[in-house]
Design an enzyme around this catalytic site. Structure first.
Site, PDB file in Angstrom:
ATOM      1  N   GLU A  89      40.035  41.109  44.024  1.00 36.74           N
ATOM      2  CA  GLU A  89      38.645  40.787  43.715  1.00 36.74           C
ATOM      3  C   GLU A  89      38.106  39.751  44.694  1.00 36.74           C
ATOM      4  O   GLU A  89      38.753  38.745  44.984  1.00 36.74           O
ATOM      5  CB  GLU A  89      38.554  40.257  42.290  1.00 36.74           C
ATOM      6  CG  GLU A  89      37.139  39.921  41.825  1.00 36.74           C
ATOM      7  CD  GLU A  89      37.123  39.285  40.446  1.00 36.74           C
ATOM      8  OE1 GLU A  89      36.053  39.330  39.798  1.00 36.74           O
ATOM      9  OE2 GLU A  89      38.162  38.741  40.008  1.00 36.74           O
ATOM     10  N   LYS A 166      30.493  44.819  37.517  1.00 36.06           N
ATOM     11  CA  LYS A 166      31.364  44.275  36.471  1.00 36.06           C
ATOM     12  C   LYS A 166      30.609  44.116  35.158  1.00 36.06           C
ATOM     13  O   LYS A 166      29.552  43.482  35.088  1.00 36.06           O
ATOM     14  CB  LYS A 166      31.908  42.930  36.953  1.00 36.06           C
ATOM     15  CG  LYS A 166      32.964  42.296  36.074  1.00 36.06           C
ATOM     16  CD  LYS A 166      33.523  41.066  36.787  1.00 36.06           C
ATOM     17  CE  LYS A 166      34.608  40.360  36.025  1.00 36.06           C
ATOM     18  NZ  LYS A 166      35.181  39.227  36.796  1.00 36.06           N
ATOM     19  N   CYS A 203      38.602  42.678  37.133  1.00 34.92           N
ATOM     20  CA  CYS A 203      39.184  41.478  36.541  1.00 34.92           C
ATOM     21  C   CYS A 203      38.982  41.418  35.023  1.00 34.92           C
ATOM     22  O   CYS A 203      39.660  42.118  34.292  1.00 34.92           O
ATOM     23  CB  CYS A 203      38.650  40.235  37.242  1.00 34.92           C
ATOM     24  SG  CYS A 203      39.733  38.783  37.025  1.00 34.92           S
TER      25      CYS A 203
END
Length: 346
Positions: A89, A166, A203
């Protein structure tokens, strides 16, 4: 800067980052070990050969972050035969979300899906096309007045297949992402690449079973999670690495889909304007690859490492179908999942 840490002061770092961004437009890609023609089976996309890259934090300068990532992709292709390479990431620099610093907004990338408009993405497209490798590129994205933590999926021919933003944004000591990132608006996505159907979360998404299940329902053959996770600055007694791995192993087992996670490794130290340490995070690595039943089949050693595995997506599909997990789902019974507290339907 020391041999074991990367130290950075926000204003100085951003200035150097801007210089790196300009340099990308004129700097050639790293040289390849030998001609691509000498590599075998580069056009064979019948199986996925996935590589997870674990980069070690210490670099000699901000410019080194992108250079080492490019070299790692080349190594993954030449030494591991990878046709899908997962980088960590936000690999363009340090994990800047340790604190709230407005200056870091200047590092966001714009026009990430517009052909030729973004030098960094254009460079990654060229790398993917030349190496015939699928590259999910994690970056800090700016779209008008909104900022996202995103992945741009580049296919093995260099084409852009789309962007995932995300969905789940954390907020805690050392991981203050809500200050920087707008919650993603793309919904969960998969990408139909030349090697198979690839799902990607980012993540914090990896802690939510809904993310994995949504991508599996969309037909994902593999689930990817680029990551930045390590120590908890407010409580050094917290060690989350085992828990972190197990939650994703569960996603693999529950969906009968292999999971690949790439995490950064090393200590990053945030400095104040006087050069004094404000905070540090030690990223623990532990990047790994599971099989379709959730067993870890490859795990990175401490420091820099590349791990790889071959995935037979057709055999996995047969196994998944035979178990009947998706056949026997009862979506009409899952309305409670659309609630915040389980007490009312939304």
């Amino acid at each position: 800067m020391s041999s074991n840490h990367f130290t950075y002061e926000p204003n100085q770092y951003v200035q150097l980052h801007e210089e790196q961004r300009k340099a990308l437009e004129i700097t050639p890609l790293p040289s390849f070990p030998r001609p691509m023609e000498e590599l075998t089976n580069r056009g064979d996309f019948s199986k996925i050969k996935v590589a997870a890259v674990q980069l070690e934090t210490p670099v000699s300068s901000p410019q080194g972050f992108v250079e080492r990532a490019e070299n790692a992709v080349i190594e993954a292709v030449y030494e591991h035969g990878a046709n899908l390479v997962l980088l960590q990431e936000l690999f363009q620099g340090p994990y800047f979300c340790q604190s709230q610093e407005a200056v870091f907004f200047a590092t966001a990338e714009s026009d990430v899906e517009e052909a030729g408009r973004n030098a960094f993405i254009t460079r990654m497209q060229h790398l993917a096309k030349t190496l015939q490798v699928v590259l999910p590129i994690s970056l800090f994205e700016r779209k008008n007045n909104a900022y996202y933590n995103s992945v741009v999926m580049i296919d093995a021919d260099g084409s852009i297949l789309g962007t995932y933003r995300k969905t789940h944004i954390p907020d805690g000591t050392g991981y203050q992402e809500k200050y920087y990132f707008t919650p993603g608006d793309t919904g969960f996505k998969v990408f139909h690449t030349k090697i198979g159907v690839v799902g990607v979360g980012i993540c914090w998404d990896q802690w939510f079973p809904e993310t994995a299940r949504a991508m599996a329902l969309l037909g994902a053959d593999v689930l990817l999670y680029p990551t930045a996770i390590g120590s908890e600055p407010q409580d050094p007694t917290i060690h989350s690495a085992d828990h972190w791995q197990r939650v994703m192993q569960g996603h693999a087992a529950a969906n009968v889909v292999p999971v690949i996670a790439s995490n950064r490794y090393g200590t990053e130290i945030l400095l104040d304007s006087q050069g004094n340490e404000k905070q540090r995070i030690k990223f623990y690595g532990r990047s790994f690859i599971t099989d379709e039943k959730g067993a870890i089949i490859k795990e990175a050693k401490d420091g820099y490492d590349i791990i790889s595995a071959e995935i037979d997506i057709f055999a996995n599909r047969r196994t998944r179908h035979a178990w009947g997990l998706f056949r026997d789902r009862r979506p009409e019974m899952y309305g409670i999942l659309r609630t915040k507290d389980g007490s009312q339907h939304m």
